[in-house]
Design an enzyme around this catalytic site. Sequence first.
Site, PDB file in Angstrom:
ATOM      1  N   GLY A  98      11.710   9.743 -18.040  1.00 46.26           N
ATOM      2  CA  GLY A  98      11.138  10.870 -18.483  1.00 46.26           C
ATOM      3  C   GLY A  98      10.935  11.895 -17.478  1.00 46.26           C
ATOM      4  N   ALA A  99      12.508  11.850 -16.519  1.00 45.01           N
ATOM      5  CA  ALA A  99      12.400  13.135 -15.436  1.00 45.01           C
ATOM      6  C   ALA A  99      12.451  14.722 -15.727  1.00 45.01           C
ATOM      7  CB  ALA A  99      13.668  12.594 -14.838  1.00 45.01           C
ATOM      8  N   SER A 100      12.405  14.715 -17.236  1.00 46.65           N
ATOM      9  CA  SER A 100      13.283  15.971 -17.391  1.00 46.65           C
ATOM     10  C   SER A 100      11.683  17.397 -16.980  1.00 46.65           C
ATOM     11  CB  SER A 100      13.075  16.003 -19.307  1.00 46.65           C
ATOM     12  OG  SER A 100      12.486  15.117 -20.366  1.00 46.65           O
ATOM     13  N   ASN A 150       8.556   5.904 -15.617  1.00 42.44           N
ATOM     14  CA  ASN A 150       7.716   7.148 -16.348  1.00 42.44           C
ATOM     15  C   ASN A 150       7.432   7.457 -17.886  1.00 42.44           C
ATOM     16  OD1 ASN A 150       5.771   9.461 -14.821  1.00 42.44           O
ATOM     17  ND2 ASN A 150       7.988  10.487 -16.451  1.00 42.44           N
ATOM     18  N   TYR A 166      -3.274   4.325 -26.233  1.00 43.00           N
ATOM     19  CA  TYR A 166      -2.816   5.280 -24.829  1.00 43.00           C
ATOM     20  C   TYR A 166      -3.044   4.643 -23.693  1.00 43.00           C
ATOM     21  CZ  TYR A 166      -2.040   7.837 -21.085  1.00 43.00           C
ATOM     22  OH  TYR A 166      -1.516   8.637 -19.587  1.00 43.00           O
ATOM     23  N   ALA A 175      -4.288   0.934 -24.067  1.00 43.04           N
ATOM     24  CA  ALA A 175      -4.072  -0.505 -23.921  1.00 43.04           C
ATOM     25  C   ALA A 175      -3.166  -0.444 -24.004  1.00 43.04           C
ATOM     26  CB  ALA A 175      -4.041  -1.278 -25.723  1.00 43.04           C
ATOM     27  N   LYS A 219      -0.648   1.178 -21.569  1.00 40.20           N
ATOM     28  CA  LYS A 219      -1.094   0.983 -19.872  1.00 40.20           C
ATOM     29  C   LYS A 219      -1.574   0.289 -19.054  1.00 40.20           C
ATOM     30  CE  LYS A 219       1.098   5.306 -19.337  1.00 40.20           C
ATOM     31  NZ  LYS A 219       1.951   5.766 -19.122  1.00 40.20           N
TER      32      LYS A 219
END
Length: 252
Positions: free
Chosen positions: A14-16, A89, A158, A160, A162
């Site tokens: 998820g580095a965009s 990430n 979300y 849960a 995490k």
Amino acid sequence: MQIDLANTNALVTGASRGIGAAIARAMGRAGARVAVHYHSQRDQADTLAAEIGQRAQTFQADLGDADACVSLWKAVTERFGRIHTLVNNAGIALSCPPEGDITGWVRGWDATMAVNLRAPGILSKLAVQHFIEHGGGRIINISSRAAFRGDQPPYLAYAASKAGLVALTRSLARGFGKSGVLAFNVAPGFTRTEMAEDFIRQYGEDYACGDIALSRLTEPADIAPIVTFLASGLADHATGCTIDVNAGSYVH
Ligand code: NAP
């Protein structure tokens, strides 16, 4: 003290954009060669990789698909050889209102778990194997304040997912520390990214600011140095820990 990641290779998912882009940029600046993973934003990922230099390369994968997670790891290790740091990430925050129909709610739950928890699980499993074979490595999972204090009703899945990531991190730290595998959890609070923009639209910026001790919302660049530090090896005896980066939410 200067953080030095020279001669290390990292995969940042998820580095965009958002937090992942800031992490990839900071790790690149510290000398790492970065595999810049993206899902849909190819142009942004390409631009970032060019900015980072250091032989950074982009890799596409839909982390909601288990097979794609395996292919991503294979592609990155084939291209980069040894990986020293995996940063899980990438994440999604789908709004699934509890008053909605059950079919849609379950679909949202499953999609959230697939990207936010199953994908880091698969990548961690593959990374552990790789790290054991290559003399160790570090896994840094980007969880959330929501793991500890919960979230709004539309974000049950979300929060849960995490919280699951925290248990995954601790289990990795416990299970593989003696094999040279370190695992850390970074738990951002509200951070100004596209993900947060949805929330701001829904609840307002005042709501987000009212929750913190500092006078401005956290930016992705406020998270990145902590990840770089964890990747450097200077914090290895903190394995299993969570670092909260939430502008003092808990002391406010
Ligand atoms: P963001 O701006 O929405 O960016 C999300 C990133 O995840 C993008 O790079 C996106 O790729 C990628 N992604 C989304 N769906 C994907 C999928 N199906 N497969 C693979 N990649 C996918 O989010 P952010 O705010 O930077 O969040 C980064 C991490 O921090 C997340 O895990 C989030 O839960 C966590 N976090 C954020 C906040 C916050 O307030 N922002 C707070 C606590 C924790 P493309 O752009 O290429 O599609």
